[in-house]
Design an enzyme around this catalytic site. Structure first.
Site, PDB file in Angstrom:
ATOM      1  N   LYS A  55       0.843  -1.198   0.000  1.00  0.00           N
ATOM      2  CA  LYS A  55       0.000   0.000   0.000  1.00  0.00           C
ATOM      3  C   LYS A  55       0.879   1.249   0.000  1.00  0.00           C
ATOM      4  O   LYS A  55       0.649   2.190  -0.751  1.00  0.00           O
ATOM      5  CB  LYS A  55      -0.950  -0.004   1.205  1.00  0.00           C
ATOM      6  N   GLN A  99      -4.763  -1.555   9.397  1.00  0.00           N
ATOM      7  CA  GLN A  99      -4.738  -2.891   8.794  1.00  0.00           C
ATOM      8  C   GLN A  99      -5.410  -3.901   9.732  1.00  0.00           C
ATOM      9  O   GLN A  99      -5.063  -3.990  10.910  1.00  0.00           O
ATOM     10  CB  GLN A  99      -3.279  -3.292   8.517  1.00  0.00           C
ATOM     11  N   ASP A 122     -10.992   3.320   3.947  1.00  0.00           N
ATOM     12  CA  ASP A 122     -11.473   1.940   3.819  1.00  0.00           C
ATOM     13  C   ASP A 122     -12.995   1.913   3.662  1.00  0.00           C
ATOM     14  O   ASP A 122     -13.567   0.908   3.248  1.00  0.00           O
ATOM     15  CB  ASP A 122     -11.090   1.141   5.072  1.00  0.00           C
TER      16      ASP A 122
END
Ligand code: NAD
Length: 300
Positions: A55, A99, A122
């Site tokens: 990422k 995460q 997200d």
């Protein structure tokens, strides 16, 4: 027998990333603004470490700033919430991603709810989920957004299509169904308690499988010509002991019936990170009142 078109997610994602990079360069030139993505990793989960590294790498490749925050596996929930509060206040950070999975002493829902809604790249915050459901300006979860882009690229206007989504998780199935509904599809959500899964699948013009069960969907569950988006990532054993990644759809039988299908790997997976970059870019624009240009891969 006809075989399906293979939807090349890897190639599509590369084109999308190139377009995002071009838009990021424009943002820098016109507004002196560099979007910033903060990725927080708690603990040492090997798969998570790879995801976080990728990422950061892809954010930098697109011309964005990337900030990695690592906390030990023993970090408390309070420590993580303090870090998130700092990132919420930091003007250099436009997007925050924590995460998952998190160590068991930390409640993921409390963490997701602590992220500023505008920085929730997200799209997991309940307010963003609600905005998506009521048709508002939401941050859309990356994997379903990537699936939708592949579908629109393949089909164009989705209005009136019968879409069946397998799986009802908050990160894939539910937002996928909401997105397809927003595109005027007739949507069915099937799940672990659905009575006759094969029968539901056979009705689909669009089938999105997000279950996490290797090769669950067989070719004879499909209507000829259906577009299949396989979100599942499952490792199955092989004689050499290394294992092999497969989706939720039995590719070899499905490819004989479907009109188009995403492979695993190389289908939906690469779209997820590309859409994370897209969300970070969108978040940077929205937070400063800059009109968000439509980002879509240039024709090949
Ligand atoms: P999850 O475990 O949270 O949800 C799975 C869903 O499948 C549940 O809603 C459950 O009701 C349903 N289900 C379980 N067994 C079923 C059955 N036998 N028949 C019908 N439905 C059944 O999983 P998730 O997080 O939504 O992920 C699903 C899959 O997608 C996993 O393989 C995951 O690794 C993969 N995934 C891929 C990406 C990507 O970038 N490609 C991103 C997220 C998840």
């Amino acid at each position: 027998m006809a075989t399906a078109t293979i939807i090349d997610g890897k190639r599509f994602a590369a084109r999308l990333r190139a377009d995002i990079a071009a838009q990021v360069a424009r943002l820098r030139a016109d507004y002196d603004l560099i979007p910033g993505l903060a990725v927080v990793l708690v603990g040492e989960n090997p798969a998570s470490q790879i995801y976080v590294r990728n990422k950061g790498l892809q954010a930098r490749e697109a011309g964005m700033n990337s900030f990695e925050h690592r906390l030990p596996a023993t970090a408390t929930q309070a420590e993580l919430l303090t870090r998130i509060a700092e990132l919420n206040q930091d003007p250099a950070v436009d997007g925050i991603l924590v995460q998952l999975p998190l160590p068991k002493q930390i409640d993921p829902e409390a963490v997701i709810e602590a992220i500023a809604v505008a920085k929730d790249v997200d799209g997991f915050h309940p307010l963003n989920a609600g905005l998506l459901a009521v048709g508002g300006t939401a941050m859309i979860p990356c994997t379903p957004l990537g699936c939708l882009m592949l579908l629109k690229d393949r089909i164009g206007d989705l209005a009136g299509q019968r879409a069946v989504v397998l799986g009802r998780s908050n990160i894939v199935g539910k937002p996928m169904a909401a997105l397809l509904l927003r595109e005027h599809c007739t949507v069915t959500i099937a799940h672990s308690r659905t009575r006759d899964l094969a029968d539901e699948c056979r009705r689909a013009d669009i089938l999105v499988a997000a279950v996490g069960k290797a090769q669950l969907v067989k070719g004879d569950w499909l209507k000829p010509g259906v577009t299949v988006i396989d979100v599942g990532i499952n490792r199955i054993p092989t004689p050499d002991g290394k294992g092999r990644l497969v989706g939720d759809v039995e590719f070899d039988s499905a490819v004989e019936v479907a009109g188009a299908i995403t492979p695993v790997p190389g289908g939906v997976g690469p779209m997820t990170i590309a859409c994370l970059l897209l969300n970070t870019f969108t978040a940077a624009c929205r937070q400063r009142g800059i009109p968000v240009p439509e980002v879509r891969p240039a024709a090949e």
